[in-house]
Design a protein around this motif. Structure first.
Motif, PDB file in Angstrom:
ATOM      1  N   PHE A 123       0.936  -1.281   0.373  1.00 17.91           N
ATOM      2  CA  PHE A 123       0.166  -0.094  -0.179  1.00 17.91           C
ATOM      3  C   PHE A 123       0.714   1.470  -0.093  1.00 17.91           C
ATOM      4  O   PHE A 123       1.021   1.961  -0.732  1.00 17.91           O
ATOM      5  N   ALA A 124       2.192   1.088   1.173  1.00 17.22           N
ATOM      6  CA  ALA A 124       2.836   2.422   0.965  1.00 17.22           C
ATOM      7  C   ALA A 124       3.165   3.255  -0.680  1.00 17.22           C
ATOM      8  O   ALA A 124       3.497   4.125  -1.168  1.00 17.22           O
ATOM      9  N   GLN A 125       3.785   1.403  -1.280  1.00 12.85           N
ATOM     10  CA  GLN A 125       4.023   2.177  -2.306  1.00 12.85           C
ATOM     11  C   GLN A 125       3.158   2.333  -3.800  1.00 12.85           C
ATOM     12  O   GLN A 125       3.566   2.920  -4.383  1.00 12.85           O
ATOM     13  N   TYR A 127       0.659   4.305  -2.622  1.00 16.45           N
ATOM     14  CA  TYR A 127       0.370   5.745  -2.211  1.00 16.45           C
ATOM     15  C   TYR A 127       1.791   6.682  -3.235  1.00 16.45           C
ATOM     16  O   TYR A 127       1.198   7.431  -3.687  1.00 16.45           O
ATOM     17  N   ALA A 128       3.084   5.142  -2.915  1.00 15.12           N
ATOM     18  CA  ALA A 128       3.973   6.582  -2.843  1.00 15.12           C
ATOM     19  C   ALA A 128       3.842   7.115  -4.501  1.00 15.12           C
ATOM     20  O   ALA A 128       4.665   8.235  -5.052  1.00 15.12           O
ATOM     21  N   THR A 129       3.504   6.473  -5.544  1.00 13.13           N
ATOM     22  CA  THR A 129       3.312   6.589  -6.815  1.00 13.13           C
ATOM     23  C   THR A 129       2.717   7.300  -7.509  1.00 13.13           C
ATOM     24  O   THR A 129       1.854   7.694  -8.263  1.00 13.13           O
ATOM     25  N   VAL A 131       1.133   9.737  -5.199  1.00 12.84           N
ATOM     26  CA  VAL A 131       1.452  10.850  -5.370  1.00 12.84           C
ATOM     27  C   VAL A 131       2.615  11.336  -6.622  1.00 12.84           C
ATOM     28  O   VAL A 131       2.467  12.545  -6.657  1.00 12.84           O
ATOM     29  N   ALA A 132       3.240  10.551  -6.430  1.00 15.03           N
ATOM     30  CA  ALA A 132       4.399  10.747  -7.427  1.00 15.03           C
ATOM     31  C   ALA A 132       3.518  11.098  -8.809  1.00 15.03           C
ATOM     32  O   ALA A 132       3.946  12.036  -9.556  1.00 15.03           O
TER      33      ALA A 132
END
Lengths: 210, 81
Positions: A123-125, A127-129, A131-132
């Motif tokens: 999930f964090a990855q 989410y980061a994707t 945002v990016a």
């Protein structure tokens, strides 16, 4: 963007879909792109260690881009977006500049995939994707604004939409922090909204402000 | 392409390229180490978003200032024509 300076031509303009050179390059590029996505699964699984082959593929993609650029901006026989444009214009229509820019970015992304940049799993990855991707949308908007392809009002509207997507991503992160697994749906909804923004940006890339 | 368009294309290429590579590097490192992204790494991604947001805000303000009537509106600085 500034109006392109008409260039002298030796042959009448033709629409891009009647240019065998352009069609050949596009088909080859799409085939290469499909192959890269297929190979991506092997790369991320760690089964492929020979990066040199993918570097060569990336070089081939660069060569294809250079060939496409040379054909699209040829002063011998311009290519236009439509048959009507070919009938009425005998110089570069200028439509291709942003298209070339976008294709360059797509090639960059494809090249990164070919070279083994990892796909998000947790999930964090994801989410980061997300945002990016929002960051990329803002950067693209900024570039289009500075190129005068969109107006400040357009840019403001897009920025608000991206802010909404970012807010959705943050809500999803909060839900996920509270209960594992509960933020996934919200994350997908936010990313779907981001797709709408990207579609809007794509629709603006072919136009210019008066 | 005129020089301005080439510069814009290169700028977009470098900006997005950096974003793609930086994020990919973060995820790849985390996966190789068998862990998830750390709060510091997530903060790094958020900082990039904030920087892009601030840059767009500044350019929107500059574009609005440049489009304003000449009477009383100061010319925008740092924005390419």
């Amino acid at each position: 963007m500034n109006s392109p300076t008409p260039v002298p031509v030796a042959l009448p303009a033709i629409p891009f879909w009647k240019s065998p050179v352009v069609l050949g390059i596009v088909v080859a590029a799409l085939s290469a792109l499909a192959a890269k996505f297929k190979l991506q699964a092997y790369i991320t699984s760690g089964n492929v260690t020979d990066i040199a082959g993918y570097v060569l593929e990336a070089l081939s993609a660069v060569s294809a881009y250079v060939a496409l650029h040379a054909r699209v901006f040829s002063s011998v026989q311009p290519v236009t977006l439509t048959q009507g444009g070919a009938d009425t214009k005998n110089s570069q229509a200028g439509f291709a500049r942003v298209g070339m820019l976008v294709s360059l970015v797509l090639m960059l992304v494809a090249g990164c995939a070919a070279l083994g940049i990892a796909q998000p799993k947790t999930f964090a990855q994801q989410y980061a994707t997300g945002v990016a991707a929002c960051t990329t949308a803002l950067s693209t908007t900024d570039t289009l604004l500075r190129a005068r392809t969109i107006t400040p009002a357009d840019a403001t509207n897009i920025e608000r939409q991206v802010d909404n997507v970012k807010a959705g991503l943050d809500i999803a992160q909060g839900l996920e922090a509270a209960t594992t697994g509960s933020g996934a749906t919200k994350l997908q909804q936010a990313l779907a909204a981001l797709t709408a923004v990207q579609t809007y940006l794509a629709s603006k890339q072919g136009s210019t402000t008066p | 392409m005129n020089p301005q368009n080439i510069a814009l294309a290169l700028q977009l290429l470098i900006t997005i390229g950096n974003q793609v590579v930086n994020l990919g590097s973060l995820i790849q490192t985390a996966q190789n180490e068998g862990r998830d992204l750390t709060p510091a790494e997530l903060a790094q991604v958020k900082d990039a978003y904030a920087a892009a947001h601030a840059q767009l805000d500044a350019d929107i303000a500059a574009a609005n200032a440049a489009a304003a009537p000449a009477s009383g509106a100061a010319p925008a600085s740092g924005t390419p024509a």
